[in-house]
Design a protein around this motif. Structure first.
Motif, PDB file in Angstrom:
ATOM      1  N   LEU A   1       9.517 -35.992  -4.348  1.00  0.00           N
ATOM      2  CA  LEU A   1       9.351 -34.824  -3.478  1.00  0.00           C
ATOM      3  C   LEU A   1       9.383 -35.240  -2.009  1.00  0.00           C
ATOM      4  O   LEU A   1      10.094 -34.643  -1.205  1.00  0.00           O
ATOM      5  CB  LEU A   1       8.018 -34.123  -3.798  1.00  0.00           C
ATOM      6  N   LEU A   2       8.614 -36.253  -1.650  1.00  0.00           N
ATOM      7  CA  LEU A   2       8.551 -36.717  -0.255  1.00  0.00           C
ATOM      8  C   LEU A   2       8.854 -38.205  -0.204  1.00  0.00           C
ATOM      9  O   LEU A   2       8.212 -38.992  -0.899  1.00  0.00           O
ATOM     10  CB  LEU A   2       7.149 -36.483   0.330  1.00  0.00           C
TER      11      LEU A   2
ATOM     12  N   ALA B   1      12.257 -41.308   9.318  1.00  0.00           N
ATOM     13  CA  ALA B   1      12.101 -39.929   9.805  1.00  0.00           C
ATOM     14  C   ALA B   1      11.159 -39.124   8.921  1.00  0.00           C
ATOM     15  O   ALA B   1      10.576 -38.127   9.362  1.00  0.00           O
ATOM     16  CB  ALA B   1      13.465 -39.240   9.876  1.00  0.00           C
TER      17      ALA B   1
ATOM     18  N   ARG C   1       3.287 -35.639 -13.957  1.00  0.00           N
ATOM     19  CA  ARG C   1       4.137 -36.293 -12.953  1.00  0.00           C
ATOM     20  C   ARG C   1       5.554 -36.458 -13.510  1.00  0.00           C
ATOM     21  O   ARG C   1       5.853 -37.462 -14.151  1.00  0.00           O
ATOM     22  CB  ARG C   1       3.564 -37.677 -12.604  1.00  0.00           C
TER      23      ARG C   1
ATOM     24  N   GLN D   1       1.732 -42.010  -2.359  1.00  0.00           N
ATOM     25  CA  GLN D   1       0.490 -41.340  -1.977  1.00  0.00           C
ATOM     26  C   GLN D   1      -0.561 -41.438  -3.084  1.00  0.00           C
ATOM     27  O   GLN D   1      -1.723 -41.762  -2.830  1.00  0.00           O
ATOM     28  CB  GLN D   1       0.823 -39.882  -1.676  1.00  0.00           C
ATOM     29  N   ALA D   2      -0.158 -41.170  -4.318  1.00  0.00           N
ATOM     30  CA  ALA D   2      -1.110 -41.183  -5.435  1.00  0.00           C
ATOM     31  C   ALA D   2      -1.606 -42.607  -5.700  1.00  0.00           C
ATOM     32  O   ALA D   2      -2.749 -42.804  -6.120  1.00  0.00           O
ATOM     33  CB  ALA D   2      -0.468 -40.611  -6.697  1.00  0.00           C
TER      34      ALA D   2
ATOM     35  N   LEU E   1      -2.088 -31.458 -14.403  1.00  0.00           N
ATOM     36  CA  LEU E   1      -0.920 -31.725 -13.551  1.00  0.00           C
ATOM     37  C   LEU E   1      -0.191 -32.948 -14.066  1.00  0.00           C
ATOM     38  O   LEU E   1      -0.781 -34.023 -14.195  1.00  0.00           O
ATOM     39  CB  LEU E   1      -1.348 -31.948 -12.095  1.00  0.00           C
TER      40      LEU E   1
ATOM     41  N   THR F   1       4.639 -32.739  -8.764  1.00  0.00           N
ATOM     42  CA  THR F   1       3.781 -32.592  -9.937  1.00  0.00           C
ATOM     43  C   THR F   1       4.136 -31.267 -10.598  1.00  0.00           C
ATOM     44  O   THR F   1       4.747 -30.395  -9.978  1.00  0.00           O
ATOM     45  CB  THR F   1       2.283 -32.600  -9.588  1.00  0.00           C
ATOM     46  N   LYS F   2       3.762 -31.159 -11.855  1.00  0.00           N
ATOM     47  CA  LYS F   2       4.078 -29.941 -12.611  1.00  0.00           C
ATOM     48  C   LYS F   2       2.813 -29.460 -13.309  1.00  0.00           C
ATOM     49  O   LYS F   2       2.201 -30.190 -14.087  1.00  0.00           O
ATOM     50  CB  LYS F   2       5.174 -30.249 -13.628  1.00  0.00           C
TER      51      LYS F   2
ATOM     52  N   GLU G   1       8.120 -36.029   9.809  1.00  0.00           N
ATOM     53  CA  GLU G   1       8.313 -34.776   9.061  1.00  0.00           C
ATOM     54  C   GLU G   1       7.096 -34.474   8.187  1.00  0.00           C
ATOM     55  O   GLU G   1       6.625 -33.338   8.127  1.00  0.00           O
ATOM     56  CB  GLU G   1       9.591 -34.866   8.201  1.00  0.00           C
TER      57      GLU G   1
ATOM     58  N   LEU H   1       4.175 -31.651   8.210  1.00  0.00           N
ATOM     59  CA  LEU H   1       3.882 -30.875   6.998  1.00  0.00           C
ATOM     60  C   LEU H   1       2.388 -30.852   6.709  1.00  0.00           C
ATOM     61  O   LEU H   1       1.809 -29.812   6.398  1.00  0.00           O
ATOM     62  CB  LEU H   1       4.628 -31.474   5.796  1.00  0.00           C
ATOM     63  N   PHE H   2       1.740 -31.993   6.836  1.00  0.00           N
ATOM     64  CA  PHE H   2       0.323 -32.078   6.486  1.00  0.00           C
ATOM     65  C   PHE H   2      -0.590 -31.635   7.630  1.00  0.00           C
ATOM     66  O   PHE H   2      -1.620 -31.017   7.385  1.00  0.00           O
ATOM     67  CB  PHE H   2      -0.040 -33.517   6.081  1.00  0.00           C
TER      68      PHE H   2
END
Lengths: 314, 314
Positions: free
Chosen positions: A210-211, A216, A205, A166-167, A203, A191-192, A220, A224-225
């Motif tokens: 995570l995703l 599938a 990395r 995504q990023a 933030l 992210t933290k 999902e 979520l989004f």
């Protein structure tokens, strides 16, 4: 009225897209859908841009690992680094999920979100595709850009739903596809939230997935989004099957579309038909083809349905 | 020109909001921000609607567990169920994260996403607040609805960023706040893509937490969903601190706002000031107050800044 899809040949695929848009946006239609629920999702690799000879993000991984390799002499002997640094695509195709996570951790993590975006932008600016010798961001399918623009002009919101990072995709999605960062759903590291030495929020990395937004994971994460199924879904491989099933299961007028790469002259040929290459980068199996046929999904043939593949063609 | 914030008294808070909107939307302003990047995030509990005597979603948990209790005789003796079923808020305030996950698992999981939405809708239709005897969805702050509408009228996209359950809030967010499901970011369970007995795609809710969207989770999830910091952020408690820090750290003209509940007559009084109640539901500590003051965050006093709290007031 001007043709909204000028790079598409007249045929079943183009007709199906136009008929679907008319049916869902004409207030007099029984299939009318209010603008708020006009959601269209697009896979990226093989659906919006070229995914051969390897996923573009894998080319980024190779480049990034090569840059970092001098600080990691152990990579010369340890897998999955050894095969990856050697550019051994056959080995890569057999990597496990853990191998892939190891590569992503080494190449995508351990910096701030801003620093990662800078690294990707710098790479995109210099990298070029081995066949066309052009930036990867030019190897987008002009007919699909037109389909996205046509949908948006008819009140749809277009989302990219990619197995890629995504990023990574968000760094160029707006200028290349017209999709702002919040319309890109992809595989993601955690992210933290931390404070830098000046006490400023940042933030980071960490190397933790995570995703995993493929198979599938696509429906999902769409849930979520977005909280609901897409009205139209475009893909090209088995990784998109569940996304299309999710769209269709929601009922009513829905458009499920798969791009079939069958044009070795203008692009590549891989898929279920005789003489087509088998591949791990965008597998389009016979089972998927049969499912598409039996369920009324639209198959887009690059060879027959696209008048022009890339914007840079004459 | 009509006042866009008629339920706000003239004062520093209202002026700050109006000045921020003018500064970021006037093309001649040095702080102008293009429409695509005008993102405003709003905490829900205590910022958009009432969070006392307990979070509304906790009232849902109590009701749901009471319904299910006959099938779980062991809950009469086992914590955290025993205290929860007894409505022991003091015990609840001391529950660990694991306790809360146990309660959420028992009350929110084990069904499809569609079935969960039906359960929430049915509860909202019959539940009422113990003080006002009205549906919880009427206990929203009219001044904040006006602030959301004012921002949207000026090209902002408004997001709810809540520690509460994303799937819970999405059931009513559009009709109550004008925010469609994709503009609600909240704590989330994982979902699992499955096929029902007819082979139809369905998303189930296993009892597994995916996102805990409070404290540092807020900026982390804002980045996950939107890819960048908000231009304006509204909260009311320590759970919102990191979201406001994230907004401010991004630089340029930013609006950070905290609602202070200091009006026991019209609503509730809890916070850092003398005579205010301490609470686990929306803690506004002295440290947060000092941080807000030193960093130029806007503090909204319910008592002084809001002419009207609820739409149903005369």
């Amino acid at each position: 009225m001007a043709d909204p899809l000028p790079s598409w040949n007249d045929g079943a695929a183009k007709s199906a897209i136009v008929a679907f848009v008319k049916a869902t946006t004409d207030p007099a239609s029984k299939d009318f859908v209010r603008q708020e629920d006009r959601i269209a999702t697009f896979d990226q690799d093989g659906t919006l841009w070229v995914e051969h000879p390897m996923y573009t993000q894998l080319a980024f991984v190779l480049s990034r690992l090569a840059e970092l390799a001098p600080q990691h002499p152990e990579w010369e002997t340890n897998e999955p680094f050894k095969s990856t640094l050697a550019g051994d695509l056959a080995a890569f195709a057999n990597f496990t999920m853990t191998d892939l996570e190891t590569l992503v951790a080494a190449s995508h993590a351990g910096m701030s979100t801003d620093d990662f975006a800078s690294i990707v932008n710098a790479w995109l600016a210099k990298a070029s595709h081995p066949r066309w010798k052009r930036p990867y961001t030019e190897l987008v399918y002009q007919p699909m850009l037109e389909a996205m623009a046509y949908l948006r002009a008819n009140g749809f919101t277009t989302y990219i739903v990619t197995g890629g990072g995504q990023a990574f995709v968000r760094t160029y999605a707006e200028r290349v596809y017209g999709t702002p960062p919040e319309h890109v759903i992809g595989s993601s590291l955690e992210t933290k939230f931390e404070y830098d030495p000046d006490g400023k929020a940042v933030l980071m990395r960490p190397p933790k997935l995570l995703l995993y937004n493929d198979l599938a994971g696509k429906p999902e994460d769409i849930y979520l989004f977005l909280g609901r199924a897409p009205l139209a879904a475009f893909g090209n491989s088995t990784g998109d099957q569940q996304m299309l099933e999710y769209a269709q299961a929601a009922g009513g007028a829905r458009l499920m579309t798969l791009v079939l790469h069958d044009d070795p002259q203008r692009e590549y040929s891989y898929g279920p038909e005789a003489g087509q290459a088998d591949t791990k980068f965008g597998a389009f199996t016979r089972a998927l083809y049969d499912q598409a046929t039996s369920k009324g999904w639209v198959i887009v043939s690059v060879k027959r349905d696209w008048k022009r593949v890339f914007a840079f063609e004459p």
